[in-house]
Scaffold this motif. Structure first.
Motif, mmCIF file in Angstrom:
data_model
loop_
_atom_site.group_PDB
_atom_site.id
_atom_site.type_symbol
_atom_site.label_atom_id
_atom_site.label_comp_id
_atom_site.label_asym_id
_atom_site.label_seq_id
_atom_site.Cartn_x
_atom_site.Cartn_y
_atom_site.Cartn_z
ATOM 1 N N LEU A 1 36.456 48.400 39.979
ATOM 2 C CA LEU A 1 37.369 48.290 38.838
ATOM 3 C C LEU A 1 38.449 47.254 39.097
ATOM 4 O O LEU A 1 38.826 46.494 38.200
ATOM 5 C CB LEU A 1 38.000 49.661 38.558
ATOM 6 C CG LEU A 1 38.963 49.747 37.377
ATOM 7 C CD1 LEU A 1 38.203 49.625 36.061
ATOM 8 C CD2 LEU A 1 39.758 51.045 37.410
ATOM 9 N N LEU A 2 38.929 47.194 40.314
ATOM 10 C CA LEU A 2 40.013 46.273 40.673
ATOM 11 C C LEU A 2 39.500 44.897 41.071
ATOM 12 O O LEU A 2 40.288 44.007 41.386
ATOM 13 C CB LEU A 2 40.845 46.870 41.813
ATOM 14 C CG LEU A 2 41.478 48.235 41.517
ATOM 15 C CD1 LEU A 2 42.222 48.752 42.740
ATOM 16 C CD2 LEU A 2 42.416 48.156 40.318
ATOM 17 N N PRO B 1 40.382 40.484 37.763
ATOM 18 C CA PRO B 1 39.610 39.684 36.800
ATOM 19 C C PRO B 1 39.057 40.525 35.658
ATOM 20 O O PRO B 1 38.824 40.008 34.570
ATOM 21 C CB PRO B 1 38.464 39.113 37.654
ATOM 22 C CG PRO B 1 38.947 39.169 39.067
ATOM 23 C CD PRO B 1 39.833 40.374 39.137
ATOM 24 N N HIS B 2 38.866 41.828 35.889
ATOM 25 C CA HIS B 2 38.302 42.657 34.834
ATOM 26 C C HIS B 2 39.299 42.877 33.693
ATOM 27 O O HIS B 2 38.890 42.958 32.528
ATOM 28 C CB HIS B 2 37.854 44.001 35.405
ATOM 29 C CG HIS B 2 36.678 43.886 36.314
ATOM 30 N ND1 HIS B 2 36.687 44.325 37.612
ATOM 31 C CD2 HIS B 2 35.457 43.349 36.126
ATOM 32 C CE1 HIS B 2 35.522 44.080 38.170
ATOM 33 N NE2 HIS B 2 34.762 43.478 37.294
ATOM 34 N N PHE B 3 40.584 42.991 34.005
ATOM 35 C CA PHE B 3 41.554 43.102 32.921
ATOM 36 C C PHE B 3 41.596 41.808 32.130
ATOM 37 O O PHE B 3 41.620 41.820 30.893
ATOM 38 C CB PHE B 3 42.954 43.416 33.464
ATOM 39 C CG PHE B 3 44.020 43.349 32.394
ATOM 40 C CD1 PHE B 3 44.110 44.338 31.427
ATOM 41 C CD2 PHE B 3 44.912 42.279 32.344
ATOM 42 C CE1 PHE B 3 45.081 44.271 30.426
ATOM 43 C CE2 PHE B 3 45.880 42.207 31.355
ATOM 44 C CZ PHE B 3 45.964 43.205 30.393
ATOM 45 N N LYS C 1 32.717 45.522 31.012
ATOM 46 C CA LYS C 1 31.947 44.372 31.486
ATOM 47 C C LYS C 1 32.397 43.978 32.888
ATOM 48 O O LYS C 1 33.591 43.879 33.166
ATOM 49 C CB LYS C 1 32.128 43.191 30.536
ATOM 50 C CG LYS C 1 31.313 41.965 30.912
ATOM 51 C CD LYS C 1 31.510 40.870 29.899
ATOM 52 C CE LYS C 1 30.739 39.619 30.280
ATOM 53 N NZ LYS C 1 29.287 39.846 30.356
ATOM 54 N N PHE C 2 31.430 43.766 33.780
ATOM 55 C CA PHE C 2 31.729 43.331 35.140
ATOM 56 C C PHE C 2 31.987 41.829 35.115
ATOM 57 O O PHE C 2 31.097 41.035 34.811
ATOM 58 C CB PHE C 2 30.566 43.661 36.077
ATOM 59 C CG PHE C 2 30.900 43.506 37.534
ATOM 60 C CD1 PHE C 2 31.535 44.523 38.227
ATOM 61 C CD2 PHE C 2 30.593 42.333 38.201
ATOM 62 C CE1 PHE C 2 31.854 44.383 39.569
ATOM 63 C CE2 PHE C 2 30.905 42.176 39.545
ATOM 64 C CZ PHE C 2 31.538 43.210 40.232
ATOM 65 N N THR D 1 35.849 55.988 45.331
ATOM 66 C CA THR D 1 36.566 54.893 45.989
ATOM 67 C C THR D 1 35.899 53.565 45.680
ATOM 68 O O THR D 1 36.576 52.567 45.381
ATOM 69 C CB THR D 1 36.616 55.121 47.507
ATOM 70 O OG1 THR D 1 37.297 56.345 47.781
ATOM 71 C CG2 THR D 1 37.335 53.985 48.206
ATOM 72 N N LEU D 2 34.566 53.531 45.744
ATOM 73 C CA LEU D 2 33.840 52.303 45.424
ATOM 74 C C LEU D 2 34.018 51.948 43.953
ATOM 75 O O LEU D 2 34.132 50.763 43.608
ATOM 76 C CB LEU D 2 32.356 52.484 45.756
ATOM 77 C CG LEU D 2 32.030 52.597 47.251
ATOM 78 C CD1 LEU D 2 30.576 53.001 47.453
ATOM 79 C CD2 LEU D 2 32.311 51.276 47.961
#
Length: 573
Positions: free
Chosen positions: A217-218, A480-482, A247-248, A211-212
């Motif tokens: 990821l989102l 933001p990750h996408f 990448k974070f 879950t974390l």
């Protein structure tokens, strides 16, 4: 307190190691030191004056008043932290404009992390006068070149570290010990300069690690309330690392207090919380940031048996919709539920429960993950079984960390591989790149087309986990990750396309092309080739040195075919 701070300073010499105008110095002062650290700060606490920045080394390092204030406040645990004796933690601060230091562009608004070593008494390095000596030793270290393994001497210890690079295999975490056979004393081996003991960090939340992972990821806002700055900073850093190799791209603060200048920005209710992982220790922030969608409160480590047999009652659940979970329900591992077992002998710390935000209280809020988020993927019960079995059998912590990291790596790669496969299909074919024409454009990314492609190339081909992968991708597209992933991949593809175009020009017969071309067209070719050479070097395009040499020969050939007056203009003496 000795704080190693990288807080984007204003320096007397522009930046640390930058020499002033005038005569060229034989060696730039502190050039090698600045490749590793910005500075060392010594912060002390006075009962009457409070925190004070006592020393900054090297002495020419310049901090703004706002940066000094942030470092002072963040360098000491707040009054709600139960820290006794020595402790270590890290924090990040926003830089205060002005000049930029040579750090990657994606971290330009923040320092890259300020590790803190807090000591109960006077700092040993300062007390013994070793601080200048240590900094001088660091100034002798070689540059941290990605992919290299370095032996770094400091105060009688040799640290052997591997500098991460894109060429590293994500699943490889062990460092091959080499080049230190004749070193005395033997080096202290660090597998990487940035790796954490993920298993130790995630022990209280293993029941919800997927879950974390989804929340990270989102790019969801997450508040982490921990009992100490050390636990807070380690948990936040572990959360940001669980997406590797992705990448974070969000902000994160390993340790944050109400004295931070951005506190009002995070506490406002007039807009949605920013995409940030915030680590805190003050329970007051639970009330102030109660509107945040996800809050993780971690208590002091307790073994699952300490709360009595009732704590072992429950179920992991089979799907993403379960609201609570403890260590019970794993029938294949009855020994792991024995009360009183130590962590290394077959038990985990008591796991936090999944709770609704409406159950949040002030100050006395119990440990738990407070969220209304429903995980898209089913929990991997086999992973927890293997971890518990490893604990029961006394497996080394490194082995359990490798197992957990491998699971998170598989999750991330299974999610990213379909994206990479679809993105690769947007690249024009190499045969369509002609030397004397503008290179073709990269096709746009269509989300609906990608989702339709998942039936044949989806994550189900590489991951055994079931769940709503489509729903997870749809939410990922808004994160933001996408955006960060897509921009990086498109930039890499554009550079590759430039490299292919340059190679096509260099492989073409330039003399045949120039036969029916005007002087203006030849001059235009010269200027474009020069521009491509500059871009190839400044953007580090993936071209061979042989290709660059051919480009230079083409430029010489083209200039040689022009009249003398034009040659003089293009190649001035």
């Amino acid at each position: 307190m000795d704080a190693l701070s990288r807080a984007e300073p204003r320096r007397a010499r522009g930046r640390l190691g930058a020499q002033s105008a005038g005569a060229r110095a034989p060696a730039v002062p502190w050039a090698r030191f600045s490749a590793w650290l910005e500075c060392v700060c010594v912060v002390t606490f006075d009962l009457e004056l409070g925190q004070a920045l006592e020393l900054v080394y090297p002495s020419d390092f310049r901090l703004t008043d706002k940066e000094k204030s942030s470092i002072c406040y963040l360098s000491f645990p707040d009054s709600h932290s139960g820290c006794l004796g020595d402790t270590q933690f890290s924090f990040r601060i926003r830089q205060c404009g002005g000049q930029r230091s040579p750090w990657p562009a994606d971290d330009r608004h923040y320092d890259s992390g300020a590790p803190v070593s807090l000591q109960a008494g006077e700092g040993q390095l300062r007390e013994e006068g070793l601080l200048p000596e240590v900094c001088s030793e660091i100034d002798q270290w070689p540059a941290p070149v990605p992919g290299r393994t370095l032996n770094l001497p400091v105060v009688g210890v040799v640290l052997q570290v591997h500098i991460p690079s894109r060429a590293d295999k994500p699943e490889s975490t062990s460092l091959k010990q080499r080049g230190h056979e004749n070193l005395l004393p033997a080096p202290l081996v660090l597998s990487s300069v940035h790796e954490l003991d993920l298993f130790r960090c995630f022990q209280p939340v293993l029941a919800h690690v997927q879950t974390l992972w989804e929340l990270m990821l989102l790019g969801e806002p997450l508040l982490v309330l921990a009992p100490s700055p050390a636990v807070s900073s380690e948990m936040v850093l572990a959360l940001t690392r669980c997406l590797q190799p992705l990448k974070f791209c969000c902000d994160y603060r390993p340790y944050f207090t109400i004295h931070d200048s951005e506190f009002k920005e995070f506490a406002t209710r007039t807009q949605a919380p920013p995409n940030v992982v915030l680590g805190v220790t003050n329970p007051f922030l639970i009330k102030t940031l109660q509107h945040w969608p996800h809050i993780l409160r971690i208590g002091e480590p307790k073994m699952s048996g300490e709360a009595g047999p009732a704590s072992a009652q429950g179920s992991w659940g089979d799907g993403p919709g379960r609201s609570e979970a403890t260590l019970g329900g794993l029938g294949s591992e009855p020994a792991a539920r024995t009360p009183g077992r130590g962590c290394s002998a077959g038990g985990l710390p008591k796991q936090v429960k999944l709770k609704k935000p409406s159950r949040l209280k002030t100050l006395d809020t119990k440990p738990g993950l407070y969220t209304t988020y429903t995980a898209h993927l089913h929990r991997d019960k086999a992973l927890l079984t293997r971890l518990l079995r490893g604990l029961r059998r006394g497996r080394p912590a490194d082995t359990l960390t490798t197992l957990l990291r491998g699971h998170l790596l598989e999750l991330t790669q299974s999610f990213v591989i379909p994206l990479e496969h679809y993105m690769a299909g947007l690249m024009p074919l190499q045969k369509s790149v002609a030397p004397w024409k503008t290179p073709p454009q990269i096709r746009p990314f269509h989300q609906d087309d990608f989702l339709r492609s998942l039936e044949c190339t989806g994550p189900q081909l590489t991951c055994v986990l079931k769940g709503d992968w489509l729903g997870l991708y749809r939410r990922f597209f808004k994160s933001p990750h996408f955006d960060g992933w897509y921009r990086q991949r498109r930039r890499e593809m554009a550079h590759k396309l430039e490299a292919l175009h340059l190679e096509a020009i260099c492989e073409a017969d330039i003399e045949t092309w120039m036969k029916d071309k005007s002087e203006v067209e030849v001059v235009d070719l010269v200027l474009k080739l020069r521009e491509k050479l500059v871009r190839a070097q400044s953007h580090q395009l993936p071209v061979k040195e042989e290709t660059l040499q051919r480009a230079r020969l083409h430029i010489e050939t083209a200039i040689g075919s022009l009249p003398k007056d034009l040659q003089a203009v293009l190649c001035p003496p």
